[in-house]
Design an enzyme around this catalytic site. Structure first.
Site: not given
Length: 367
Positions: A152, A277, A191, A189
């Protein structure tokens, strides 16, 4: 067979020093006030999810359940020049000045504690070491078990628990110093890797493939029509998924989208932003350990086909400690040559087993 292929795992205990504890005092700022306001409005006590126990859970599980062919190594810390290939000088100067302090960096709850900067430098450095290990032929694949995570982090901004973009730093190092002209970065991931996408948005020498939960799930980016720009148009491939997507959807995406894209791109090196995740016990998505094994094998086959197996993974998210540790173990088993199972829709294998158990009671045939 497990152990047929060598895997180097890079990590360093210095990364356990990154430990923002929200109840302790932070350097006062507008961001700090904003975070306190957000936390005050919650109906529960919030603690920093990206904590040292994540790394400890993984390493303890691997020590208790060793995998043939896997060896642990310690990498170095990234240098200013290595980081400056993907982050601006002003950002790096500011981040490095925060050593020894507790500071909120962003109102989406990204923070550092007194030892976080050293941890972040080690995280990026161990990602670089993993890439150097596979490119130089010291191992057939490598996994950098690092924190804080990185995908990120943008050129000028920390976000989503990420301070420095570890996988981007490693990719840029491979291009600048290791002779890798074309780098494929895969992000599985849950995200979207907004930071990695932004860094290589206009770069035709980096193909970025990202499967993730569709917006508005954090960070709200990664729509299917985000494909890059300028010379990099078409070199960003986003696969946004519903939160219910699991093994079958992932296998289809990786076989039917990633593989043809890689065949077209012909990478010299394959990197993975490996978040855990997406496991069904974690934050979102419905992957099983078998699902992680299958997509790992698909990626391994891509690397074998195009770049003599040069494959390095870098840890990103994963917050359920059990599925995080077991997920990493499943991936390392696959990298070391373990068998990969056939995937079924969730529950199908259990129904087949139940049928075998029960149907004899409804048959007149002797056992």
């Amino acid at each position: 067979m497990i152990g047929d292929r060598s895997v180097d795992v890079f990590t360093d205990e210095i990364m356990l020093g990154h430990n923002p504890e929200v109840d302790l005092p932070f350097m006062p700022s507008r961001v700090e006030k904003r975070v306190r306001h957000i936390l005050k409005g919650l109906d529960f006590t919030w603690s920093y999810p990206e904590h040292p126990g994540r790394l400890t859970a993984i390493t303890e599980h691997l020590e208790q359940n060793p995998i043939p062919g896997v060896q642990f190594k310690k990498g170095g810390s990234a240098t200013y020049n290595q980081l400056a290939r993907v982050h601006t000088a002003s950002y790096l100067d500011h981040i490095l000045s925060l050593a020894g302090q507790s500071v909120w960096l962003d109102s989406d709850t990204t923070a550092v504690s007194p030892n976080s900067i050293n941890a972040a430098l080690a995280a990026a450095g161990n990602a670089i070491s993993a890439v150097e290990s596979v490119v130089k032929g010291d191992c057939q694949s490598a996994f950098a078990l690092v924190r804080p995570p990185g995908h990120h982090a943008e050129p000028v901004r920390a976000r989503g628990f990420c301070v420095l973009n570890n996988v981007a730093v490693a990719a840029a190092h491979a291009q600048a110093k290791l002779g890798c002209e074309r780098v494929l970065i895969i992000d599985w991931d849950a995200h979207h890797g907004n930071g990695t996408q932004g860094i290589f948005w206009a770069d035709p020498d980096v193909l970025f493939f990202d499967s993730h939960v569709a917006a508005p799930f954090y960070p709200g980016s990664g729509d299917i029509d985000e494909v890059g720009a300028g010379f990099g148009e078409g070199y960003t491939v986003n696969v946004p998924l519903p939160e219910s997507a699991g093994d079958i959807a992932f296998e289809k995406a990786y076989r039917e989208i990633l593989v043809p894209a890689a065949d077209y791109f012909k990478p010299d090196l394959v990197l993975v932003s490996a978040g855990f995740d997406p496991h069904r016990n974690d934050m979102a998505l419905n992957l099983s350990y078998d699902g992680f094994k299958v997509i790992t094998r698909i990626i391994q086959e891509v690397a074998d086909k195009h770049c003599d197996g040069k494959l390095a993974l870098v840890l990103e998210g994963g917050y359920n400690l059990t599925s995080l540790a077991k997920g990493v173990h499943a991936v390392l088993e696959t990298l070391s040559g373990g068998d990969v199972p056939e995937l079924y829709e969730a529950g199908v294998k259990e129904v087949e087993e139940a049928a075998k158990f029960h149907l004899s009671a409804f048959s007149d045939e002797d056992e």
